[in-house]
Design a protein around this motif. Structure first.
Motif, PDB file in Angstrom:
ATOM      1  N   LYS A  33      13.659   3.036  -8.611  1.00 24.13           N
ATOM      2  CA  LYS A  33      12.998   2.728  -7.339  1.00 24.13           C
ATOM      3  C   LYS A  33      11.904   1.682  -7.552  1.00 24.13           C
ATOM      4  CE  LYS A  33      13.632   6.952  -4.715  1.00 24.13           C
ATOM      5  NZ  LYS A  33      12.954   8.029  -3.991  1.00 24.13           N
ATOM      6  N   CYS A  34      11.765   0.802  -6.568  1.00 25.01           N
ATOM      7  CA  CYS A  34      10.679  -0.174  -6.542  1.00 25.01           C
ATOM      8  C   CYS A  34       9.371   0.604  -6.347  1.00 25.01           C
ATOM      9  CB  CYS A  34      10.901  -1.158  -5.395  1.00 25.01           C
ATOM     10  SG  CYS A  34       9.483  -2.222  -5.056  1.00 25.01           S
ATOM     11  N   ASP A  35       8.332   0.263  -7.128  1.00 24.61           N
ATOM     12  CA  ASP A  35       7.051   0.960  -7.011  1.00 24.61           C
ATOM     13  C   ASP A  35       6.291   0.604  -5.738  1.00 24.61           C
ATOM     14  OD1 ASP A  35       6.861   2.590  -9.416  1.00 24.61           O
ATOM     15  OD2 ASP A  35       6.903   0.692 -10.493  1.00 24.61           O
ATOM     16  N   GLY A  38      10.021   1.464  -2.582  1.00 21.34           N
ATOM     17  CA  GLY A  38      10.926   2.582  -2.841  1.00 21.34           C
ATOM     18  C   GLY A  38      12.399   2.219  -2.814  1.00 21.34           C
ATOM     19  N   LYS A  54      -0.921   1.110 -15.768  1.00 20.38           N
ATOM     20  CA  LYS A  54       0.422   1.629 -15.506  1.00 20.38           C
ATOM     21  C   LYS A  54       1.362   0.455 -15.249  1.00 20.38           C
ATOM     22  CE  LYS A  54       3.188   4.626 -12.550  1.00 20.38           C
ATOM     23  NZ  LYS A  54       4.233   4.715 -13.514  1.00 20.38           N
ATOM     24  N   LEU A  56       4.295  -1.290 -13.598  1.00 17.17           N
ATOM     25  CA  LEU A  56       5.008  -1.158 -12.333  1.00 17.17           C
ATOM     26  C   LEU A  56       6.106  -2.211 -12.249  1.00 17.17           C
ATOM     27  CD1 LEU A  56       1.954  -0.785  -9.904  1.00 17.17           C
ATOM     28  CD2 LEU A  56       3.299   1.027 -10.948  1.00 17.17           C
ATOM     29  N   THR A  57       7.129  -1.933 -11.445  1.00 17.13           N
ATOM     30  CA  THR A  57       8.202  -2.890 -11.200  1.00 17.13           C
ATOM     31  C   THR A  57       8.438  -2.975  -9.699  1.00 17.13           C
ATOM     32  OG1 THR A  57       9.239  -2.245 -13.284  1.00 17.13           O
ATOM     33  CG2 THR A  57      10.581  -3.513 -11.753  1.00 17.13           C
ATOM     34  N   LYS A  64       5.458  -7.002  -4.133  1.00 15.08           N
ATOM     35  CA  LYS A  64       4.314  -6.922  -5.043  1.00 15.08           C
ATOM     36  C   LYS A  64       3.031  -7.357  -4.335  1.00 15.08           C
ATOM     37  CE  LYS A  64       2.399  -8.823  -9.298  1.00 15.08           C
ATOM     38  NZ  LYS A  64       1.130  -9.155  -8.663  1.00 15.08           N
ATOM     39  N   ASP A 147      -1.913   6.520  -1.979  1.00 22.44           N
ATOM     40  CA  ASP A 147      -1.081   5.733  -2.888  1.00 22.44           C
ATOM     41  C   ASP A 147      -1.755   5.574  -4.238  1.00 22.44           C
ATOM     42  OD1 ASP A 147       0.772   5.432  -0.889  1.00 22.44           O
ATOM     43  OD2 ASP A 147       0.184   3.374  -0.374  1.00 22.44           O
ATOM     44  N   LEU A 151      -0.577   6.955  -8.034  1.00 24.78           N
ATOM     45  CA  LEU A 151      -0.435   6.093  -9.210  1.00 24.78           C
ATOM     46  C   LEU A 151      -1.253   6.632 -10.378  1.00 24.78           C
ATOM     47  CD1 LEU A 151      -0.592   2.541  -7.632  1.00 24.78           C
ATOM     48  CD2 LEU A 151       1.338   3.564  -8.813  1.00 24.78           C
ATOM     49  N   HIS A 155       0.212   8.009 -14.055  1.00 24.35           N
ATOM     50  CA  HIS A 155      -0.015   7.412 -15.370  1.00 24.35           C
ATOM     51  C   HIS A 155      -1.021   8.156 -16.233  1.00 24.35           C
ATOM     52  CE1 HIS A 155      -3.602   5.309 -13.886  1.00 24.35           C
ATOM     53  NE2 HIS A 155      -3.836   4.950 -15.126  1.00 24.35           N
TER      54      HIS A 155
END
Length: 157
Positions: A33-35, A38, A54, A56-57, A64, A147, A151, A155
């Motif tokens: 899933k896209c951070d 989703g 952390k 993220l992708t 982004k 959110d 996160l 992490h």
């Protein structure tokens, strides 16, 4: 080679195949899933970024940027901020800004209160009653803080 060594090599080889994003049986790529939004995307693809340590992708640059904008003003978990307006440095520790050298200032998180009446979207930074429907306001966390806490929780595990 003895039997234990052969079994160990088969296990290691299997783990390597799985970690190479391919299912042993179907040949399909692993999806993640896209951070930011989703959406599902192929593992190893997308835009990489770091958020407070952390990895993220994101599925796209637009996603982004939206995430960065959404979490930019969040003070959840961040208690110190550079007082210089042009500087955006934040930290969870007191000290000096590494960008400009100024002493960091403590930031107090502002509470958010929301109307409890269904359909009313009134919010305030003060407790009390809704000026529209006269119902009590309820303290809630803003979406940015939710959110950000997710996160940080992810992490720090």
């Amino acid at each position: 080679m003895d039997k234990k060594m052969k079994v160990l090599m088969v296990v290691i080889f299997s783990v390597l195949l799985i970690s190479a994003n391919y299912s042993l049986f179907s040949g399909e790529k692993t999806m993640v899933k896209c951070d930011g939004c989703g959406h599902k995307m192929e593992m190893g693809k997308g835009i990489k970024a770091d958020h407070h340590g952390k990895a993220l992708t994101f599925c796209s640059e637009k996603c982004k940027e939206a995430f960065d904008k959404k979490t930019a003003d969040c003070t959840c978990g961040v208690t110190y901020k550079c007082p210089m307006k042009a500087c955006d440095y934040k930290s969870d520790k007191d000290g000096k800004c590494p960008k400009c050298g100024m002493a960091l200032k403590k930031v107090e998180a502002k509470p958010v209160y929301k109307c409890t009446s269904e359909g009313c979207k009134f919010t305030s930074d003060k407790d009390g009653k809704c000026p529209h429907c006269k119902t009590d306001l309820k303290k809630v966390e803003c979406e940015k803080c939710k959110d950000h806490k997710k996160l940080h929780k992810a992490h720090t595990k």
